[in-house]
Design a protein around this motif. Structure first.
Motif, short mmCIF file in Angstrom:
data_model
loop_
_atom_site.label_atom_id
_atom_site.label_comp_id
_atom_site.label_asym_id
_atom_site.label_seq_id
_atom_site.Cartn_x
_atom_site.Cartn_y
_atom_site.Cartn_z
N GLU A 170 0.82 -1.21 0.00
CA GLU A 170 0.00 0.00 0.00
C GLU A 170 0.86 1.27 0.00
N THR A 171 2.07 1.15 0.52
CA THR A 171 2.92 2.34 0.66
C THR A 171 4.01 2.42 -0.40
N GLY A 172 4.39 1.29 -0.98
CA GLY A 172 5.50 1.28 -1.92
C GLY A 172 6.86 1.31 -1.23
N VAL A 173 6.86 1.23 0.10
CA VAL A 173 8.10 1.26 0.89
C VAL A 173 8.11 0.04 1.80
N PRO A 174 9.10 -0.83 1.68
CA PRO A 174 9.09 -2.06 2.47
C PRO A 174 9.80 -1.97 3.81
N PHE A 175 10.48 -0.84 4.10
CA PHE A 175 11.35 -0.77 5.27
C PHE A 175 10.81 0.18 6.34
N ALA A 176 11.21 -0.05 7.57
CA ALA A 176 10.91 0.85 8.68
C ALA A 176 11.77 0.46 9.87
N ALA A 177 11.93 1.39 10.80
CA ALA A 177 12.58 1.10 12.07
C ALA A 177 11.50 1.23 13.14
N GLU A 178 11.01 0.09 13.65
CA GLU A 178 9.82 0.05 14.49
C GLU A 178 10.15 -0.22 15.96
N VAL A 216 15.10 9.77 -1.83
CA VAL A 216 14.69 10.41 -0.58
C VAL A 216 14.39 9.33 0.46
N VAL A 217 13.39 8.50 0.21
CA VAL A 217 13.11 7.35 1.06
C VAL A 217 13.56 6.09 0.32
N ALA A 218 14.32 5.25 0.99
CA ALA A 218 14.79 4.02 0.36
C ALA A 218 13.63 3.08 0.07
N LYS A 219 13.59 2.55 -1.14
CA LYS A 219 12.47 1.70 -1.54
C LYS A 219 12.90 0.32 -1.99
N SER A 220 14.20 0.07 -2.07
CA SER A 220 14.64 -1.24 -2.56
C SER A 220 15.86 -1.70 -1.78
N GLY A 221 16.05 -3.01 -1.77
CA GLY A 221 17.17 -3.62 -1.07
C GLY A 221 16.75 -4.95 -0.48
N LYS A 223 21.15 -2.81 5.88
CA LYS A 223 22.24 -2.27 5.06
C LYS A 223 21.76 -1.26 4.02
N VAL A 224 20.51 -0.84 4.14
CA VAL A 224 19.92 0.03 3.11
C VAL A 224 20.37 1.48 3.23
N VAL A 225 20.41 2.02 4.45
CA VAL A 225 20.72 3.44 4.65
C VAL A 225 22.23 3.63 4.60
N LYS A 226 22.72 4.42 3.62
CA LYS A 226 24.16 4.54 3.36
C LYS A 226 24.59 6.01 3.31
N PRO A 227 24.71 6.67 4.45
CA PRO A 227 25.13 8.08 4.43
C PRO A 227 26.53 8.25 3.86
N TYR A 228 26.72 9.32 3.09
CA TYR A 228 28.02 9.72 2.54
C TYR A 228 28.61 8.66 1.60
#
Length: 429
Positions: free
Chosen positions: A51-59, A217-222, A227-232
């Motif tokens: 429904e959101t198109g985004v599979p990830f979250a920190a819950e 902007v928001v990660a949608k794949s992986g 290991k999805v969020v990769k700053p710098y």
């Protein structure tokens, strides 16, 4: 015992930390996952990712709050939202962690300052969604819809009678609350200030809004959320939304020392400014942020070569990565590279908590100063040449630092930074 107003002590200490965050139920957990670099990002379960198109979250595990608030009756608990319960638990933790008791201070001199970008999204989702069962209209439901309700309900339950308010200025909300907290303590208008950031944005329509902002902007794949969020990193793909609450107990250093405590860090000063430029983008040259950092250092009588670490907003978006990296480079351009401070991010650990994110960063930075150890910027495996700085990519690092800075940027052309100093005694890592 009660205290009376006295001549203000301008040395303010973070004396206690409380945290209800993904994979974290107190400050001990917070430091454990930070310095070991263990990501708490996972798969989205709060709603259907199709429904959101985004599979990830920190819950956050909701059971944590209920376990920690066993003193609340079932009737009271039922009237409080997850956000209210998390804020109450985080503040209780911060008070206990500071070694404070209920009789240490006149309750009229204890303030609670909240920070949240979007306010009670879960409550409004329940009210407005035709697919979610909703309770009949009531005073408690009306209260749940107020952005300031978590701070207010925490103050009511804990008997704090000082100033209670909530800031909502996107990601810099926490720094705005911090600045007011410092002013209350510096002027002796309060003796204890709890600054608490809270955000629970994991509802379908909010996730869709962020997803619609465009690629990167928001990660949608992986295949591995951790290991999805990769700053710098050259392969950055945006951030993951997170939820939770973090509270800092602020007190004058004289009172903390009177109890025989040290605290985590001294809050030297904060700078909140508007770029007065683009409403949704920041100055990619880094000049505006470098000027902000320089002004902050000047206000506390310190120099760029004294900065031992910079905690970045670190969203793993291209513009943010470039602006922050260039800001540090500009700030330190007269120094040899060996004296440039590391620039790190904790968002690969907890996701992006929006209005609470600046306080998550401050708690993390205070812990690094306390333990004299830098947490790693995980997932930065292929640093972007345009972000050519030390990002502490090898893992947790022992350090000897007495000055650190934390940056934050927000929609609405807003930016802010805080300078933290080490306390006299630091605990071993």
């Amino acid at each position: 015992m009660t205290t009376t107003p006295c001549a203000p002590d301008r040395t303010v200490v973070v004396s206690g930390i409380g945290a209800i965050l993904p994979g974290v139920q107190d400050v001990t957990d917070l430091w454990d996952v930070l310095h070991h670099g263990r990501s708490q990002c996972g798969w989205l379960t709060r709603c259907d990712s199709r429904e959101t198109g985004v599979p990830f979250a920190a819950e956050v595990d909701h059971a944590i709050c209920r376990r920690q608030l066993r003193g609340l009756s079932e009737a009271k608990t039922a009237k409080l939202s997850r956000e209210m319960l998390a804020v109450l638990a985080a503040i209780q933790q911060a008070q206990s962690d500071a070694g404070r008791s209920d009789v240490d201070t006149d309750p009229r001199r204890i303030a609670v300052l909240g920070a949240s970008s979007r306010g009670p999204l879960e409550s409004w989702h329940t009210v407005l969604s035709p697919d979610v069962p909703s309770s009949p209209p009531s005073a408690s439901r009306i209260l749940r819809g107020l952005p300031g309700a978590p701070a207010a309900m925490a103050a009511i339950n804990l008997g704090f009678r000082g100033m209670v308010t909530t800031f909502s200025s996107a990601c810099v909300s926490g720094h705005h609350a911090l600045e007011l907290g410092l002013r209350l303590l510096w002027s002796s208008a309060a003796d204890v200030v709890f600054v608490v950031g809270h955000e629970f944005p994991l509802v379908p329509w909010m996730i869709r809004e962020w997803a619609s902002a465009g690629d990167g902007v928001v990660a949608k794949s992986g295949t591995d959320p951790a290991k999805v969020v990769k700053p710098y990193d050259e392969r950055r793909n945006g951030f993951i939304l997170g939820e939770g609450a973090v509270a800092l107990c602020l007190e004058r250093a004289t009172e903390v020392r009177r109890r025989g405590a040290d605290g985590y860090a001294t809050v030297l000063d904060v700078r909140n400014q508007s770029e007065a430029a683009h409403p949704t983008s920041m100055d990619s040259s880094g000049k505006a942020a470098a000027d902000l950092l320089g002004s902050l250092l000047g206000s506390v009588g310190r120099r760029p070569e004294e900065v031992g670490y910079v905690c970045g907003h670190g969203t793993a978006t291209r513009l943010n990565d470039l602006a922050e990296s260039r800001a540090v480079m500009r700030l330190c351009q007269e120094l040899p590279r060996s004296q440039w401070p590391p620039l790190g991010s904790v968002k690969p650990i907890f996701g992006h908590l929006m209005g609470a994110s600046s306080l998550v960063n401050l708690a993390a930075t205070a812990l690094m100063l306390r333990h004299q150890r830098l947490a790693p910027t995980i997932n930065c495996d292929l640093p972007d040449p345009a972000c050519d700085l030390d990002h502490v990519v090898e893992g947790s690092r022992s350090a000897s630092i007495d000055l650190a800075m934390s940056m934050c940027f927000a929609l609405g052309s807003q930016m802010s930074a805080v300078a933290l100093g080490a306390v006299d005694a630091a605990a071993p890592a």
